[in-house]
Design a protein around this motif. Structure first.
Motif, PDB file in Angstrom:
ATOM      1  N   SER A1528       0.731  -1.328  -0.001  1.00 31.24           N
ATOM      2  CA  SER A1528       0.210   0.033   0.169  1.00 31.24           C
ATOM      3  C   SER A1528       0.927   1.358  -0.085  1.00 31.24           C
ATOM      4  O   SER A1528       0.384   2.348  -0.277  1.00 31.24           O
ATOM      5  N   GLY A1529       2.347   1.208   0.173  1.00 30.52           N
ATOM      6  CA  GLY A1529       2.949   2.460   0.547  1.00 30.52           C
ATOM      7  C   GLY A1529       3.117   2.935   1.795  1.00 30.52           C
ATOM      8  O   GLY A1529       3.881   3.772   2.134  1.00 30.52           O
ATOM      9  N   ASP A1530       2.326   2.356   2.522  1.00 27.36           N
ATOM     10  CA  ASP A1530       2.254   2.748   4.257  1.00 27.36           C
ATOM     11  C   ASP A1530       3.426   2.237   4.967  1.00 27.36           C
ATOM     12  O   ASP A1530       3.847   1.089   4.827  1.00 27.36           O
ATOM     13  N   GLU A1531       4.253   3.011   5.479  1.00 30.57           N
ATOM     14  CA  GLU A1531       5.522   2.734   5.957  1.00 30.57           C
ATOM     15  C   GLU A1531       5.279   1.480   7.142  1.00 30.57           C
ATOM     16  O   GLU A1531       6.203   0.955   7.495  1.00 30.57           O
ATOM     17  N   GLY A1532       4.189   1.428   7.691  1.00 29.43           N
ATOM     18  CA  GLY A1532       4.079   0.801   8.780  1.00 29.43           C
ATOM     19  C   GLY A1532       3.888  -0.615   8.460  1.00 29.43           C
ATOM     20  O   GLY A1532       3.963  -1.603   8.965  1.00 29.43           O
ATOM     21  N   PHE A1533       3.378  -0.781   7.097  1.00 29.03           N
ATOM     22  CA  PHE A1533       3.313  -2.394   6.479  1.00 29.03           C
ATOM     23  C   PHE A1533       4.755  -2.650   5.668  1.00 29.03           C
ATOM     24  O   PHE A1533       4.618  -3.756   5.212  1.00 29.03           O
ATOM     25  N   MET A1534       5.573  -1.790   5.394  1.00 29.50           N
ATOM     26  CA  MET A1534       6.879  -1.933   4.596  1.00 29.50           C
ATOM     27  C   MET A1534       8.117  -2.372   5.404  1.00 29.50           C
ATOM     28  O   MET A1534       9.237  -2.291   4.789  1.00 29.50           O
ATOM     29  N   THR A1535       7.994  -2.485   6.669  1.00 32.80           N
ATOM     30  CA  THR A1535       9.032  -2.723   7.336  1.00 32.80           C
ATOM     31  C   THR A1535       9.851  -3.910   7.089  1.00 32.80           C
ATOM     32  O   THR A1535      11.183  -4.153   7.068  1.00 32.80           O
ATOM     33  N   GLN A1536       9.221  -4.954   6.537  1.00 32.95           N
ATOM     34  CA  GLN A1536       9.921  -6.354   6.272  1.00 32.95           C
ATOM     35  C   GLN A1536      10.033  -6.403   4.797  1.00 32.95           C
ATOM     36  O   GLN A1536      10.361  -7.786   4.126  1.00 32.95           O
ATOM     37  N   ASN A1537       9.581  -5.450   3.902  1.00 28.46           N
ATOM     38  CA  ASN A1537       9.710  -5.458   2.670  1.00 28.46           C
ATOM     39  C   ASN A1537      11.291  -5.322   1.987  1.00 28.46           C
ATOM     40  O   ASN A1537      12.015  -4.790   2.715  1.00 28.46           O
ATOM     41  N   THR A1538      11.623  -6.170   1.146  1.00 27.25           N
ATOM     42  CA  THR A1538      12.884  -5.966   0.293  1.00 27.25           C
ATOM     43  C   THR A1538      12.768  -4.914  -0.527  1.00 27.25           C
ATOM     44  O   THR A1538      11.728  -4.279  -0.945  1.00 27.25           O
ATOM     45  N   GLU A1543       9.283  -1.759  -4.970  1.00 26.21           N
ATOM     46  CA  GLU A1543       9.040  -1.549  -6.392  1.00 26.21           C
ATOM     47  C   GLU A1543       7.700  -1.918  -7.002  1.00 26.21           C
ATOM     48  O   GLU A1543       7.077  -1.152  -7.706  1.00 26.21           O
ATOM     49  N   HIS A1544       7.079  -2.829  -6.064  1.00 25.87           N
ATOM     50  CA  HIS A1544       5.751  -3.490  -6.493  1.00 25.87           C
ATOM     51  C   HIS A1544       4.570  -2.843  -5.910  1.00 25.87           C
ATOM     52  O   HIS A1544       3.589  -3.369  -5.793  1.00 25.87           O
ATOM     53  N   CYS A1545       4.792  -1.559  -5.098  1.00 23.44           N
ATOM     54  CA  CYS A1545       3.751  -0.882  -4.489  1.00 23.44           C
ATOM     55  C   CYS A1545       2.815  -0.219  -5.195  1.00 23.44           C
ATOM     56  O   CYS A1545       3.304   0.067  -6.391  1.00 23.44           O
ATOM     57  N   LEU A1546       1.722   0.076  -4.778  1.00 19.78           N
ATOM     58  CA  LEU A1546       0.448   0.846  -5.531  1.00 19.78           C
ATOM     59  C   LEU A1546       1.042   2.356  -5.493  1.00 19.78           C
ATOM     60  O   LEU A1546       1.582   2.625  -4.567  1.00 19.78           O
ATOM     61  N   LYS A1547       0.962   2.952  -6.688  1.00 16.03           N
ATOM     62  CA  LYS A1547       1.338   4.167  -6.949  1.00 16.03           C
ATOM     63  C   LYS A1547       0.088   5.372  -6.821  1.00 16.03           C
ATOM     64  O   LYS A1547       0.430   6.553  -6.293  1.00 16.03           O
ATOM     65  N   ASN A1548      -1.073   5.144  -7.277  1.00 15.23           N
ATOM     66  CA  ASN A1548      -2.000   6.074  -7.301  1.00 15.23           C
ATOM     67  C   ASN A1548      -3.277   6.021  -6.598  1.00 15.23           C
ATOM     68  O   ASN A1548      -3.960   6.938  -6.356  1.00 15.23           O
ATOM     69  N   PHE A1549      -3.637   4.760  -6.268  1.00 14.63           N
ATOM     70  CA  PHE A1549      -4.713   4.555  -5.564  1.00 14.63           C
ATOM     71  C   PHE A1549      -4.544   4.333  -3.754  1.00 14.63           C
ATOM     72  O   PHE A1549      -3.478   3.460  -3.748  1.00 14.63           O
ATOM     73  N   ASP A1550      -5.506   4.640  -3.106  1.00  7.06           N
ATOM     74  CA  ASP A1550      -5.339   4.317  -1.642  1.00  7.06           C
ATOM     75  C   ASP A1550      -6.485   3.284  -1.619  1.00  7.06           C
ATOM     76  O   ASP A1550      -7.852   3.755  -1.512  1.00  7.06           O
ATOM     77  N   LEU A1551      -6.353   2.070  -1.220  1.00  6.24           N
ATOM     78  CA  LEU A1551      -7.410   1.097  -1.258  1.00  6.24           C
ATOM     79  C   LEU A1551      -7.701   0.703   0.233  1.00  6.24           C
ATOM     80  O   LEU A1551      -8.240  -0.341   0.410  1.00  6.24           O
ATOM     81  N   THR A1552      -7.617   1.788   0.954  1.00  3.66           N
ATOM     82  CA  THR A1552      -8.078   1.485   2.489  1.00  3.66           C
ATOM     83  C   THR A1552      -9.607   1.097   2.868  1.00  3.66           C
ATOM     84  O   THR A1552      -9.556   0.184   3.572  1.00  3.66           O
TER      85      THR A1552
END
Length: 1812
Positions: A1528-1538, A1543-1552
């Motif tokens: 989602s691009g949220d830093e709280g969910f990207m702590t374990q990402n490589t 690079e595979h995160c969503l760019k345009n939409f927020d699907l909350t």
């Protein structure tokens, strides 16, 4: 013989000759049985004793007696009728659970569904025995279990009829506070799916006499007292009611209040029930008016005349006027016809007066008739409310009717009641006989006719031709018939009947011998009650009432109108029926009507399968749990229970299955017989060898039948066998114990001897050691004393010598010191005197000089003042200044002109110079070879001059660099000093914080733990409520789908036009299952979409669910907001608890920074507002001027746009400049404000004044003094703006300001760049430090884990760790090599391109063109190479979306993806979503997500019983939810990402919002998964956990009664073992693991399933007496240990499943604990903490020994347990809610896979997806 009766012993004589032996006693193991027919000896004492033991010791009020349920009224509230108990009995076979009214109701419901035959439940008993309550609970069971077939809430209306009928038909009697004074039969109708669709009620024999008369300590019907209690309400003021004591009809019994009953509260319940069954408010008021009028009628005063033959009523009587007003009748007519009657003959009509007694009788008759008519009207209205238009498939009838009654004075009512009981007893006897016959024929037992009591002669006596009722009706037809004449006719007609007798001492009574007892009836009043006479004139007055309801009550069916309209009123008043018609109506006597309704009832009962409930009243004092044996025996005889016992005892009352008999009496079988595998043959041989009389038993097809007493004989043989074995075991054990005791005593003796001898030897050695030690001590002591004396004398001599020598030396020293001090004093005195003389002389000289100089200065000042006052001096000054100003101005102008000419000359010279230089360069290039030697010196000079200029430039640059470097060093030094100072302050603050934390650490930890627990609890409750709401929403959604399907079918069936009809193309999307908003919609958008759906689909269809949908949507949003708030609070709390010592900034710094920010924001806002106003004004004026100019010069409009754009550009430039200046001024102002605040803050904050402050446009360090000076300068500049225009006429100041500003910006940019580099370096170092810390922590954890292992495991673990480390390093190196190779290829490619470019420049034109073509080809190859890299996105066309959903969701089978990556559909869907996000197509994202959610819902709806499919989509839905969070691009969910995953995160939409939708969908799927798993496990639990013998031979089987052969028992063996449950759970676990379900969810699934196992098992244990034994406790503990072992084997022990089993574990321990002494009670109370007090007491009451060697739990021990547990605050619920579901939590679980590494198998048929 002595017989124990309570506490006294009574002696009974025994006559052996007449064979009058006492009754035999049953074995102890059979005492307290659930079924009386299971007793080996069936007789009245055994039955009575069994009921008494169950009622008093175990507090069990229900007991089976064959097909009859005996219910004893406890006169206390018991917690055994809740919803949990209903669900526990639902679906259970009768006999499996303890006796209960719910078990009878379940049996009737099950037989109705299985046999498709109507059922009846007959509830009978004395007044006060609890008939009404039992019938009410039976109806409540049906309404709860079956539910309603429609939305009319018919089950609630059925239950609501009970308070209405109790209010108008129940009253307080001496035997019961809520006695039903009428009989009723309620038919509950069911449809083909066996859901309630309606009901109907029939009533019998209302006790009308109670309206006008009540005995002592009795009351009228409840409704009268309820209405009086509510008389103070405003709406009842017109009723003119007061308290109940003021009315004659409600005060005859004395006490008008029932203890513990609130009549006003009951009246509110009655009104609510009226409203629920559909009685309008106006009708309710009319009903209450009629009831109040009856009370007023009873208070009418009737005055007798003097003649005694007539009487009158006063016209001023208030009660009569209220009576007429409330009923709407004429007062004069009612006054007249109350005291007169009309006699009609063939020729004339007479009006006759009546005596006082006749008028009173007529008044009471009218009151009874009004109440009876109102009662029937209410019953009819309730039936209309319960009526349904749907077709009834079957029904269950509940008959609540009076039992057999006998009083001191028995009248017509008791006669009718006993007559009805005679009919019911006849039906009961025939049914019992029929069942016995069917059982014998089914088991192929020879049938012998059993003689049973037939009461047909007694029934014929009552209802046959010329019977009692016929003679009574004939006497009523006689004009002057009397009760005595009728009694005499009975004597004459029936004196020879065996059931009729004449009393010896009375001619007004007769005796009827009923099946239960002899009853003497007094004939007085029989004729009057049978006639039920009401004068026609009074009825006609009521028929003419102006109130429609009152008029309708007294019209017959032909004349009454269906509705109370205006026309009906006219018809009612105008059509008065003739007298003859009314007489015809009254020809039907009460006896005739009752006999007809009774025949109709018997026909209904005979057409159904009856079930019997006999209610017993234990005592007449209404004492809780008090048992009167005599009263109980009377009722048992009256209700036919003992007759059932007699019929059973006449045949083979004890029945055993072959399997149970073999398990119970296996000990009696010889060893050689056990080799036979046929259990039937073994049982035959054993019985034939043990019981010699073949008539004592019979072998049936599946059971063995025994005569009475044979089971007791077998029990005796079994006990003797056990006793002999016990004696043998005791003999061996006692011998072994004596041998052990002898060996222990011998060993102890030897040990004592050894210790004594050792003690004596040690004592001798100790004496010798002490003697030698004393000699040594004496020697040392004497030597020590001599040495101390010598040393003391020596020290004294040395001290005397030292003091003497010191005294002489000090004397000499003091003399020398005094001489030296005298010399010093003399020196200082002489010097001071010389200095003082010199200073005095110098001061005098200075004074003289000052005086002379002052005189000269005054003279010069005086001359200057005189000169300054002259005018000529001022003129000279002005002329000089003006000239000077003019000269300066001219000089400036001349210089400007010169500058302009010089600049023009310079530009011309520069251009000519450059041209000449070019020419010279060309000439030098041309003639360099020929004239090189001649021009050499000249060129060298030019080169030298250029070099000097270059050196000069270098020197200037070096100077600038040195100054820049110096300033930079100074700034860095200053920054370092500030950082060092800041670090010191931080260290001091940390020390202070540590001290404070050390002091308050314990208190803070406790408070934080409590708050954390409270927050977790609140979060769990909120999550549970939210998930229940989601569950309810899914249920409503399913209901809406069903209604929509039904509407579609109805519309299709009602359609008139033939042909194919196509739905609109957008209907599928409008009727989607997803009711959630899209990405960019709001509540308004949702409402507009809903309105559009209404317009397109139609109002009728959309209105069904729109309001529910909007309410739910709003509620879901509110709950989601609350959940987010709680989640944020919990996360903050967890962070605080995790850190424990939070790192805080200094409070002074934070406050000052905050104040500075506030000051900056306020100043900036003010400046912006003022500047905005100015700019708007200027812009408006400018636009106005341009518009005026355009209007004046319209022909020359071509130039207007240019001038307008020029002005706009100038304005824009000015605004930019103004913004820059404004920003700098704000910075200075804010710094000054912060400096003032810091000055006020005190000395403690002074070190922070020069702290570093970050501003939006600058990071410079500004001193406090510089900032203050700059601010005052700006203020002065603003005040002197007018002077600037004079000083800045030539623009010099502006140019200088611009130059300084550019220099400042340049320096600022450089400083910012340096600071950014510094911060980046610091961040990189911090990141490396954190990585090293994490690595160190991980290695420490690994090291700690390794220390706990064995050496071999340590070696293996170390090898595994090293392998994993090398593997990770290898992968990292591979990635690095791949990157280097890729860069190398790229550089090589670029090198080739550059080489070719160089060759192209050097080669010819033709070759250059060919090389360019090759270069283009090479570039095309490079582009194609890049396109081959897969970016983890899948592209599809819009028209392929349906195909994608079909292949990937709706038609996908989990078996197809058996070998693929788990949760592959979720990954594919996310890759499609990512491409839609990449191309910024919001419609595609919305459509794909909506279609996916709807597709999943359709699949789950289709496979709602498939565990594998549900688990598959639960795992995929959770994985898709995790992907939307992870990318989602949220830093709280990207702590374990490589880096690749980022690079595979969503760019345009927020699907909350869609994440919330998927979370709700996951909750629904999880609930469906639990429901499927529970449905598969629940049938196995009771059999596997309680009934199956996991430990063979441990449990024995007790004798069973009639209920074990009930028709509800399933045919075949459906028993399960524990291995079946474990196999099923293994299957669940394998499926969920294979499909990639998150481990945390798997743990929650098994926690829920284990809770269900615990709840179902414990509930059955609490409701079954046969399983509460020591052996069952042992079986339970073994089974639970097996389940715990399975959890550990599957690594599921951390799920909390074992904790949910704690109540069952403690129940098993409770069954095995000792239960005798107070110490045992304390142990039980301390152990059973998870069980409530009610559950502990219930288990102890149910505890039943399976062998005679076990002891029962005494009542005293149970009372001790209750006394010790009375302080507990346990819930009042007995059973556990096995349907309770823990709130599920879906923790975030990111995937380690990257999207570009996922491959799509061909089996999915997704060829239309293109990899991007």
């Amino acid at each position: 013989m002595s017989w124990m009766m309570g506490e006294r012993i009574q002696e009974y004589p025994i006559n052996v000759q007449n064979n009058q032996l006492p009754f035999l006693r049953n074995p102890d193991i059979l005492v307290g049985e659930n079924d009386l027919t299971a007793l080996s000896y069936l007789h009245e004492p055994a039955v009575l004793h069994n009921l008494k033991v169950r009622f008093l010791e175990s507090n069990h009020i229900y007991t089976y007696c064959g097909i009859v349920l005996v219910a004893i009224n406890p006169y206390d509230q018991l917690p055994i009728y809740g919803q949990d108990v209903i669900y526990a009995y639902s679906g259970q076979n009768m006999g499996d659970m303890d006796p209960h009214i719910f078990a009878v109701a379940e049996e009737a419901y099950k037989q109705m569904a299985r046999d498709e035959k109507n059922q009846s439940i007959i509830v009978s008993g004395e007044s006060g025995a609890g008939k009404t309550v039992s019938a009410k609970y039976a109806m409540r069971y049906f309404t709860t279990v079956s539910g309603s077939a429609s939305d009319t809430n018919i089950e609630e209306k059925v239950l609501a009829s009970s308070p209405i009928m109790e209010a108008i038909g129940n009253a307080k009697t001496t035997r019961n506070d809520n006695s039903s004074r009428f009989g009723k039969y309620i038919q509950i109708g069911f449809d083909k799916r066996y859901r309630i669709i309606g009901a109907n009620m029939r009533t019998y024999l209302l006790e009308k006499s109670r309206v006008v008369f009540q005995a002592d300590d009795e009351r009228n019907y409840h409704i009268f007292y309820q209405l009086c209690a509510a008389a103070s309400l405003p709406e009842f003021k017109e009723l003119a009611l007061t308290c109940a004591e003021d009315f004659f009809y409600t005060s005859q019994g004395g006490n008008t209040v029932i203890e513990g009953v609130d009549d006003a509260e009951d009246f509110e319940k009655t009104r609510q029930a009226f409203t629920l069954v559909g009685v309008r408010e106006s009708h309710q008021i009319s009903i209450f008016k009629i009831i109040a009028s009856i009370l007023h009628l009873g208070n009418v005063e009737i005055q007798a005349e003097r003649d005694g033959e007539s009487c009158r009523v006063s016209p001023e009587d208030e009660h009569l006027s209220d009576f007429c007003r409330l009923l709407g009748v004429e007062l004069s007519q009612m006054e007249h016809w109350l005291c007169h009657r009309k006699l009609v003959t063939t020729s004339e009509t007479y009006v006759k007066t009546m005596s006082l007694q006749q008028v009173v009788n007529a008044r009471d008759a009218l009151a009874k008739h009004i109440y009876a008519q109102l009662f029937h009207w209410i019953v009819e209205h309730v039936n209309k409310a319960l009526h349904t238009s749907l077709k009834q498939h079957s029904f269950i009838g509940v008959l609540d009717i009076y039992g057999f009654e006998t009083f001191e004075v028995n009248s017509f009512e008791q006669f009718c009641i006993n007559y009805a009981n005679e009919k019911l007893q006849q039906q009961f006897n025939s049914h019992v006989f029929k069942l016995e016959q069917e059982e014998y024929m089914k088991e192929q037992i020879p049938w012998t006719l059993i003689d049973f009591y037939d009461n047909q002669p007694c029934i014929d006596l009552i209802e046959a031709k010329l019977g009692i009722l016929d003679l009574l009706d004939e006497e009523c037809k006689v004009p002057k018939g009397t009760d005595q004449n009728w009694t005499q006719k009975l004597y004459d007609r029936h004196s020879g009947s065996q059931h009729f007798q004449k009393p010896r001492m009375s001619n007004k009574a007769f005796i009827v011998i009923h099946f239960a007892d002899k009853v003497e009836y007094l004939s007085d009043g029989f004729l009057e009650k049978n006639r039920d006479t009401v004068y026609e004139e009074q009825i006609n007055i009521l028929k003419a009432s102006k109130f429609p309801l009152v008029a309708d009550l007294f019209h017959d069916g032909k004349d009454s109108a269906p509705t109370a309209t205006a026309s009906s009123k006219i018809n009612i008043r105008s059509s008065r029926p003739p007298v003859k018609a009314s007489n015809k109506e009254h020809k039907k006597t009460v006896g005739y009507q009752f006999r007809s309704s009774l025949h109709l009832l018997m026909e209904t009962l005979n057409a159904t399968t009856p079930h019997y409930v006999r209610c017993i009243k234990p005592n007449d004092e209404k004492l809780p749990f008090h048992f009167n044996p005599k009263r109980a025996v009377q009722q048992l005889r009256a209700c036919g229970v003992l007759e059932t016992i007699r019929i059973s005892a006449a045949g083979y009352p004890s029945r055993w299955s072959y399997h149970d008999f073999f398990n119970r009496y296996r000990v009696l079988v010889k060893k050689r017989d056990l080799a036979n595998s046929d259990k039937k043959a073994i049982c035959r041989s054993v019985l034939e060898s043990l019981i010699k009389d073949p008539d004592k038993f019979q072998f049936g097809r599946t059971k063995i039948f025994f005569r009475a007493g044979q089971v007791a004989y077998l029990e005796k043989l079994r006990a003797d066998k056990f006793r002999a074995a016990t004696i043998m075991i005791q003999k061996a054990v006692r011998g072994w114990l004596q041998k052990v005791k002898y060996r222990r005593l011998k060993g102890a003796t030897l040990t004592l001897q050894r210790y004594c001898r050792g003690y004596l030897a040690r004592r001798l050695a100790k004496h010798l050691r002490r003697t030698r030690a004393a000699v040594v001590l004496q020697k040392q002591y004497r030597m020590r004393r001599a040495l101390q004396a010598y040393q003391r004398v020596r020290r004294a001599a040395v001290v005397i010598q030292a003091f003497a020598r010191g005294m002489f030396v000090r004397r000499i020293y003091h003399q020398v010191l005094r001489e030296h001090k005298a010399t010093v004093i003399q020196k200082h005195v002489r010097g001071w005197m010389a200095r003082r003389r010199f200073q005095r002389l110098r001061g005098a000289a200075v004074v003289i000089q000052c005086g002379f100089r002052r005189l000269k200065a005054k003279q010069a000042l005086k001359a200057l003042r005189i000169e300054a006052r002259s005018a000529e001096h001022l003129k000279r000054l002005n002329v000089g200044m003006e000239n000077k100003i003019v000269q300066l101005q001219r000089k400036i102008d001349d210089q400007n002109k010169e500058l302009k000419t010089l600049s023009e000359q310079l530009s011309a010279i520069t251009s000519t110079h450059t041209m000449e230089v070019e020419k010279l360069k060309k000439e030098v290039a041309c003639y360099q070879q020929s004239q090189g030697e001649d021009r050499g010196p000249q060129l060298q000079e030019e080169v030298e001059s250029l070099r000097t200029e270059l050196q000069r430039a270098h020197s200037e640059r070096k100077v600038l660099e040195d100054t820049h470097t110096r300033e930079k060093d100074e700034l860095r030094k200053r920054v370092a000093d500030l950082e060092q100072e800041n670090a010191l302050l931080k260290n001091e603050k940390e020390q202070l914080n540590n001290q404070i934390l050390c002091q308050s650490k314990d208190e803070f930890a406790q408070n934080s733990v409590k708050e954390n627990l409270m927050m977790k609890k609140e979060l769990e409750e909120e999550r549970s409520r939210y998930q229940n709401l989601v569950k309810e929403y899914s249920r409503l959604e399913q209901r809406y789908d069903n209604l929509r399907d039904e509407m579609t079918i109805l519309k299709a069936s009602r359609a008139q036009t033939p042909g194919h009809r196509r739905n609109p193309s957008n209907q599928s999307s409008l009727e989607s299952d997803s009711n959630y908003p899209s990405i960019s919609t709001s509540e308004v958008g949702d409402t507009e979409d809903t309105l559009q759906q209404v317009e397109e689909i139609g109002l009728e269809k959309a209105a069904m669910d729109m309001t529910v949908f909007l309410k739910l949507q709003k509620r879901v949003r509110e709950l989601e907001q609350e959940r987010k708030k709680l989640q944020v609070q919990l996360e903050k709390k967890e962070q605080q608890d995790g850190k424990r010592v939070p790192a805080e900034q200094p409070s002074n710094d934070s406050d000052l920074d905050q104040d500075a920010d506030l000051a900056y924001n306020s100043l900036k806002r003010q400046e912006l507002e003022s500047e905005n106003k100015k700019l708007k004004n200027e812009l408006n004026e400018l636009r106005k001027a341009v518009a005026d100019q355009a209007s004046e010069h319209s022909p020359a409009a071509a130039g207007t746009p240019d001038s307008y754009s020029l002005l706009l550009n100038q304005l824009r430039v000015a605004n930019e400049e103004l913004e820059v200046r404004k920003e700098e001024v704000l910075i200075l102002r804010t710094q000054i404000v912060s400096a003032d605040q810091r000055r006020l803050a005190g000395k403690g904050s002074e070190p922070n004044i020069n702290a570093r402050t970050s501003w939006p446009n600058s990071e410079k360090h500004v001193d406090q003094e510089d900032a203050i000076e700059a601010y005052h300068g700006v203020c002065q500049t603003n005040s002197k703006t007018e002077d600037w225009g004079y000083l800045n006429e030539d623009g010099e100041l502006g140019l200088a300001y611009q130059g300084l500003k550019q220099v400042a910006r340049l320096l600022e940019a450089q400083l910012q760049a340096q600071s950014r580099e510094h911060e980046e370096e610091v961040d990189n170092l911090k990141a490396q430090l954190e990585a090293l810390k994490e690595e160190m922590d991980r290695q420490q954890q690994t090291f700690c884990q390794t220390l706990l292992l064995s050496p071999e495991a340590q070696v293996e673990f170390g090898i595994q760790q090293e392998m994993s480390r090398l593997t990770n390093e290898n992968l990292d190196l591979k990635e690095l090599v791949e990157k280097l190779e890729k860069n190398e290829r790229k550089l090589k490619k670029q090198l080739k391109i550059y080489m070719k470019k160089v060759q192209d420049l050097e080669a010819a034109q033709a070759l250059a063109q060919s090389e360019r073509k090759r270069q283009e080809l090479n570039r095309q190859v490079t582009v194609q190479r890049k396109e081959k890299d897969f970016q983890g996105m899948l592209e599809y066309h819009k028209e392929d979306e349906a195909l994608l959903i079909r292949n990937l969701v709706t038609e996908l089978k989990p078996q197809v993806l058996a070998g693929a990556v788990p949760c592959l559909p979720a990954y594919i869907l996310y890759m499609c979503l990512r491409h839609a996000d990449y191309v910024n197509d919001d419609l595609k994202v919305h459509s794909l997500l909506t279609s996916t959610i709807n597709g999943i819902k359709k699949v789950l709806k289709k496979h709602n019983e498939d565990f594998e499919m549900t688990s598959f989509w639960l795992s995929n839905t959770c994985r898709l939810l995790h992907c939307l969070k992870q990318y989602s691009g949220d830093e709280g969910f990207m702590t374990q990402n490589t880096a690749k995953q980022n690079e595979h995160c969503l760019k345009n939409f927020d699907l909350t919002e869609y994440r919330q939708v998927l979370s709700d969908l996951s909750i629904q799927i999880y609930q469906q998964l639990i429901k499927i798993a529970e449905g598969l496990l629940q049938p196995m639990i009771v059999s596997a956990m309680l009934e199956n013998e996991s430990i063979q031979g441990l449990s024995g089987v007790k004798p069973t009664g009639y209920r074990k052969r009930t028709s509800s028992m399933p045919e075949g063996d459906n028993s399960y073992c524990l291995e079946a449950i474990i196999r099923q759970m293994n299957s669940f676990h394998t499926v969920m693991c294979d499909q990639g379900l998150d481990p945390e969810i798997i743990l929650q699934v098994f926690r829920q399933l284990f809770y269900m196992i615990n709840a179902v098992t414990l509930n059955n244990l609490l409701l079954r007496k046969d399983v509460c034994s020591w052996s069952t406790g042992m079986q339970l503990r073994y089974n639970i240990s097996q389940l715990e072992e399975w959890l550990r084997g599957r690594n599921l022990h951390q799920s909390g499943a074992v904790e949910t089993m704690e109540p069952l574990i403690q129940a098993a321990q409770l069954l095995q604990l000792k239960k005798k002494s107070p110490e045992d009670a304390e142990a039980i109370c301390s152990l059973c903490t998870a069980l409530s007090t009610q559950q502990i007491v219930k288990i102890l009451n149910l505890y039943t020994p399976l062998n005679e060697f076990e002891e029962r739990v005494t009542v005293a021990f149970i009372r001790t347990i209750q006394a010790q547990l009375q302080d507990r605050n346990d819930p009042q619920q007995l059973l556990l809610d096995f349907k309770h579901m823990f709130p599920v939590l879906f923790p975030f679980n990111p995937s380690s896979l990257t999207m570009d590494s996922i491959h799509i198998p061909a089996c999915l048929n997704l060829e239309f997806l293109n990899e991007v």
